[in-house]
Design a protein around this motif. Structure first.
Motif, mmCIF file in Angstrom:
data_model
loop_
_atom_site.group_PDB
_atom_site.id
_atom_site.type_symbol
_atom_site.label_atom_id
_atom_site.label_comp_id
_atom_site.label_asym_id
_atom_site.label_seq_id
_atom_site.Cartn_x
_atom_site.Cartn_y
_atom_site.Cartn_z
ATOM 1 N N GLU A 205 -10.073 4.412 28.752
ATOM 2 C CA GLU A 205 -10.445 3.350 28.416
ATOM 3 C C GLU A 205 -10.634 2.923 27.309
ATOM 4 N N ASP A 206 -11.248 4.383 26.606
ATOM 5 C CA ASP A 206 -11.553 4.650 25.812
ATOM 6 C C ASP A 206 -10.909 4.424 24.560
ATOM 7 N N ALA A 207 -9.987 5.373 24.340
ATOM 8 C CA ALA A 207 -8.830 5.858 24.336
ATOM 9 C C ALA A 207 -8.071 4.518 23.174
ATOM 10 N N TYR A 208 -6.579 4.915 22.186
ATOM 11 C CA TYR A 208 -6.122 4.116 21.462
ATOM 12 C C TYR A 208 -5.433 3.348 22.467
ATOM 13 N N GLN A 209 -5.304 2.084 21.925
ATOM 14 C CA GLN A 209 -4.384 0.793 23.742
ATOM 15 C C GLN A 209 -3.342 0.186 22.510
ATOM 16 N N GLY A 210 -2.935 0.174 21.180
ATOM 17 C CA GLY A 210 -2.331 -0.204 20.591
ATOM 18 C C GLY A 210 -0.836 0.525 20.544
ATOM 19 N N ALA A 211 0.347 -0.453 20.510
ATOM 20 C CA ALA A 211 1.878 -0.345 20.674
ATOM 21 C C ALA A 211 2.374 1.277 20.226
ATOM 22 N N ASP A 212 1.140 0.989 19.114
ATOM 23 C CA ASP A 212 1.944 1.896 17.844
ATOM 24 C C ASP A 212 2.060 3.636 18.629
ATOM 25 N N ILE A 213 0.557 3.673 18.983
ATOM 26 C CA ILE A 213 0.357 5.044 20.353
ATOM 27 C C ILE A 213 2.147 5.389 21.023
ATOM 28 N N LYS A 214 2.135 4.382 21.777
ATOM 29 C CA LYS A 214 3.574 4.173 23.161
ATOM 30 C C LYS A 214 4.648 4.831 21.698
ATOM 31 N N VAL A 215 5.231 4.176 20.518
ATOM 32 C CA VAL A 215 6.284 4.232 19.783
ATOM 33 C C VAL A 215 5.901 5.991 19.049
ATOM 34 N N HIS A 216 4.605 6.199 18.869
ATOM 35 C CA HIS A 216 4.978 7.492 18.212
ATOM 36 C C HIS A 216 5.061 8.737 19.528
ATOM 37 N N ALA A 217 4.361 8.678 20.598
ATOM 38 C CA ALA A 217 4.425 9.361 21.522
ATOM 39 C C ALA A 217 6.444 9.229 21.795
ATOM 40 N N GLN A 218 7.078 7.618 22.045
ATOM 41 C CA GLN A 218 8.279 7.722 22.323
ATOM 42 C C GLN A 218 9.243 8.781 21.052
ATOM 43 N N ASN A 219 8.713 8.565 20.188
ATOM 44 C CA ASN A 219 9.690 9.088 19.189
ATOM 45 C C ASN A 219 9.579 10.824 19.252
ATOM 46 N N PHE A 220 8.158 10.431 19.512
ATOM 47 C CA PHE A 220 8.434 12.202 19.890
ATOM 48 C C PHE A 220 9.213 12.644 20.772
ATOM 49 N N ALA A 221 8.929 12.183 21.333
ATOM 50 C CA ALA A 221 9.734 12.775 22.980
ATOM 51 C C ALA A 221 10.911 13.209 22.879
ATOM 52 N N ASP A 222 12.015 12.246 22.025
ATOM 53 C CA ASP A 222 12.865 12.047 21.548
ATOM 54 C C ASP A 222 13.329 13.050 20.563
ATOM 55 N N LEU A 223 12.632 13.546 20.010
ATOM 56 C CA LEU A 223 12.344 14.349 19.213
ATOM 57 C C LEU A 223 12.845 15.908 19.771
ATOM 58 N N TYR A 224 11.670 16.139 20.843
ATOM 59 C CA TYR A 224 11.399 17.166 21.393
ATOM 60 C C TYR A 224 11.579 17.628 23.029
ATOM 61 N N GLY A 225 11.881 16.170 23.654
ATOM 62 C CA GLY A 225 11.909 16.537 25.081
ATOM 63 C C GLY A 225 10.696 16.402 25.953
ATOM 64 N N ASP A 226 10.626 17.117 26.800
ATOM 65 C CA ASP A 226 9.168 17.274 27.412
ATOM 66 C C ASP A 226 8.620 19.138 27.681
ATOM 67 N N LYS A 227 9.638 19.813 25.796
ATOM 68 C CA LYS A 227 9.204 20.861 25.609
ATOM 69 C C LYS A 227 7.430 20.916 25.961
ATOM 70 N N PHE A 228 6.927 19.834 25.551
ATOM 71 C CA PHE A 228 5.611 19.865 25.475
ATOM 72 C C PHE A 228 4.540 20.354 26.892
ATOM 73 N N LEU A 229 5.161 19.580 27.810
ATOM 74 C CA LEU A 229 5.126 19.561 29.172
ATOM 75 C C LEU A 229 3.738 20.740 29.647
ATOM 76 N N ASP A 230 4.546 21.291 29.501
ATOM 77 C CA ASP A 230 3.752 23.365 30.056
ATOM 78 C C ASP A 230 3.219 23.651 29.018
ATOM 79 N N ALA A 231 3.180 22.949 27.983
ATOM 80 C CA ALA A 231 2.268 23.800 26.813
ATOM 81 C C ALA A 231 0.298 23.610 27.091
ATOM 82 N N THR A 232 0.028 24.187 26.398
ATOM 83 C CA THR A 232 -1.024 24.199 26.851
ATOM 84 C C THR A 232 -1.863 23.275 26.226
ATOM 85 N N GLN A 233 -3.030 22.281 26.915
ATOM 86 C CA GLN A 233 -3.405 21.348 26.393
ATOM 87 C C GLN A 233 -3.437 21.373 24.775
ATOM 88 N N GLN A 234 -4.064 22.225 23.869
ATOM 89 C CA GLN A 234 -4.093 22.047 23.187
ATOM 90 C C GLN A 234 -3.240 22.657 21.763
#
Length: 562
Positions: A205-234
């Motif tokens: 609930e205390d995270a950023y709720q804006g649509a811009d966050i979704k856009v960034h995440a999607q564009n990042f995914a378009d660039l790198y795919g699921d490459k970072f899913l298995d990376a460490t959280q950091q």
């Protein structure tokens, strides 16, 4: 730089001082030290152009009734060779002075001679001043509060520049600390949701709720795919922030440039940490005996410098607090970069932080009185007479960009500067787009366009503004009132700079437009007397110059036709 009002006040001060000294030498007044006195402009010009209270404040020194002192002083006054026609004693002892026609002519001459520089002064003496404003977190788009802060900060910087200060405009990029951690978390969750679904990775609930966050995440995914899913959280969060943050900062610069705001410096908080400037502040305070350890954290004895309680500088996990970075940032402004004065424009919700930060400047060996904070009240958007409901928390707030897509930039900058920072502001979206005299910026711009039209028309008939026109012919009350207001500009700019109140200049332009329209309706510019026509046309051109100067100060267009 001409300031005919200040010149007249200086002359009066000298005349009154000489009159008092002359009266004492003649024995008309007892020998005494002359007290400080004021020379003001009466609200009602029928009471004179200037009023002095010397007789009132010197009653105790001279042991006489104020009116008697005024009579003695006036008996010693010599107005020959000055801009003053006469004086009169009013009430219990005020001395009112009336200007002669030559002074009014000299005002128009000054505008003609100085042109685009009319209104400037050397009041600030070239002192280095920083104005830091907006400084929105780079974790999302700027909201409506930033629109007001941006217009106010930018116009204040212009006012200070015109008043003779060496001004630097700065944006502080909060690219470290809690908000960046929250930004990273929000991006991380949205990125994982693309592959795992929202139910599998819920957004706190205390995270950023804006649509811009979704856009960034999607564009990042378009660039790198699921490459970072298995990376460490950091690793994943660092990659997401390294991708999204520069985009957000670039967007901030683009959006503010669209709003006609160009900063001299974009200062990153992260630099303070990387260069050890935050640690230096901890060391300074420790050396001065102003820190102590408690529960693994390092505390600063801020209660000794105006705060209600002490503050944590370094958390138990070794990470400095935002307050520690803020002290380091302002230490950098004063001690490293050498600003004589620093002005911050903050939202009113930061009022509790003002004394804390000023006290911290004293604590590190600087002068907290050189830090000034302008607290800005909230903006309420109105449409059809009703408040526009917005929710920053849900990401549905009106952004600066969306506002400027709907409202002309001139209108936004003007209306946001109509009231003092400490006043709540209702921004009428309907009024801001209206092309009528009800819209304040349209009203002022129309005055400028009307004058340009007059100049163009009369130029076709062989008339043009002349510096040596016979301004003694400008005796109509509407002409005198208009010139009197023109004369006030240099002083009003200085007063606006002293009070950190650019709204004073916005209101000045509205009053000038009103007085010009009043003059235009009462005084025919082209008449049978060619000398009077030339004088009035030159007055019109002087008003045009002043309007253009004020609008340029506010970074608002001065159209030649509408």
């Amino acid at each position: 730089m001409a300031n005919r009002v200040s010149d007249a006040q200086t002359t009066l001060r000298e005349l009154l001082t000489a009159a008092a000294q002359g009266a004492m030498e003649k024995g008309l007044l007892p020998q005494a030290e002359l007290p400080a006195f004021t020379i003001e402009i009466p609200a009602d010009s029928s009471h004179g152009d200037f009023a002095a209270n010397l007789a009132m404040v010197s009653a105790r020194a001279f042991k006489l009734a104020p009116r008697k002192i005024a009579e003695i002083l006036c008996g010693e006054l010599n107005l020959n060779g000055t801009f003053f026609d006469r004086w009169e004693i009013a009430g219990p002892g005020f001395i009112n002075f009336f200007l002669n026609q030559s002074w009014f002519g000299s005002v128009v001459e000054a505008v003609v001679q100085e042109g685009a520089d009319y209104g400037r002064s050397e009041f600030g003496g070239g002192k280095k001043v920083m104005v830091e404003f907006v400084s929105a977190n780079p974790t999302g788009p700027m909201h409506i509060g930033n629109a007001r802060g941006g217009a106010m900060g930018d116009c204040l910087a212009s006012v200070l520049d015109w008043a003779g200060y060496d001004v630097t405009k700065e944006f502080y990029i909060n690219d470290a600390g809690n908000q960046i951690e929250k930004f990273a978390l929000s991006l991380d969750v949205r990125y994982q949701q693309i592959y795992k679904g929202e139910d599998a990775v819920p957004l706190p609930e205390d995270a950023y709720q804006g649509a811009d966050i979704k856009v960034h995440a999607q564009n990042f995914a378009d660039l790198y795919g699921d490459k970072f899913l298995d990376a460490t959280q950091q690793e994943r969060r660092k990659a997401l922030v390294d991708y999204a943050l520069p985009i957000n900062i670039a967007n901030l610069k683009t959006d503010l440039a669209k709003y006609r705001i160009e900063y001299d410096v974009w200062f990153k908080e992260s630099v303070l940490h990387e260069e050890g400037q935050v640690q230096k502040i901890v060391d300074i305070l420790t050396e001065r005996g102003l820190t102590y350890e408690k529960e693994g954290a390092i505390w600063y004895k801020s209660s000794e410098y105006g705060s209600e309680k002490d503050d944590v500088l370094v958390r138990a996990n070794g990470i400095p607090t935002y307050f520690a970075a803020d002290i380091a940032y302002h230490y950098n402004k004063f001690a490293v970069r050498g600003f004589d004065r620093v002005i911050n424009i903050w939202g009113a919700d930061h009022h509790g932080h003002v004394a804390r930060l000023k006290g911290a400047m004293d604590a590190v060996g600087l002068d907290g009185s050189k830090l000034d904070v302008v607290l800005m009240q909230m903006v309420r958007l109105m449409r059809d007479g009703e408040p526009v409901k917005v929710s920053k928390r849900s990401g549905k707030s009106i952004t600066l960009v969306s506002l400027l897509d709907e409202v002309p930039i001139d209108a936004a900058r003007f209306i946001f500067n109509l009231r003092e920072a400490n006043s709540h502001l209702d921004f009428d979206l309907d009024l801001a787009v209206e092309q009528s005299s009800q819209n304040p910026v349209y009203y002022v711009q129309y005055a400028h366009a009307r004058i340009c039209s007059i100049l163009k028309k009369l130029a076709q008939e062989g008339f043009s503004p002349q510096e040596d026109a016979d301004f003694g012919l400008l005796t109509a009350p509407e002409e005198i009132e208009l010139i009197r207001h023109i004369a006030r500009l240099p002083g009003d700019i200085v007063e606006a700079a002293k009070a950190y109140d650019p709204a004073r200049i916005t209101r000045y332009s509205l009053d000038l437009a009103t007085l010009f329209h009043k003059f235009y309706n009462a005084c025919k510019v082209k008449g049978d007397d060619e000398r009077l026509t030339t004088a009035r046309l030159t007055l019109c051109d002087a008003v045009r110059t002043v309007l253009e100067n004020v609008l340029s100060m506010l970074k608002i267009d001065a159209p030649e036709s509408m």
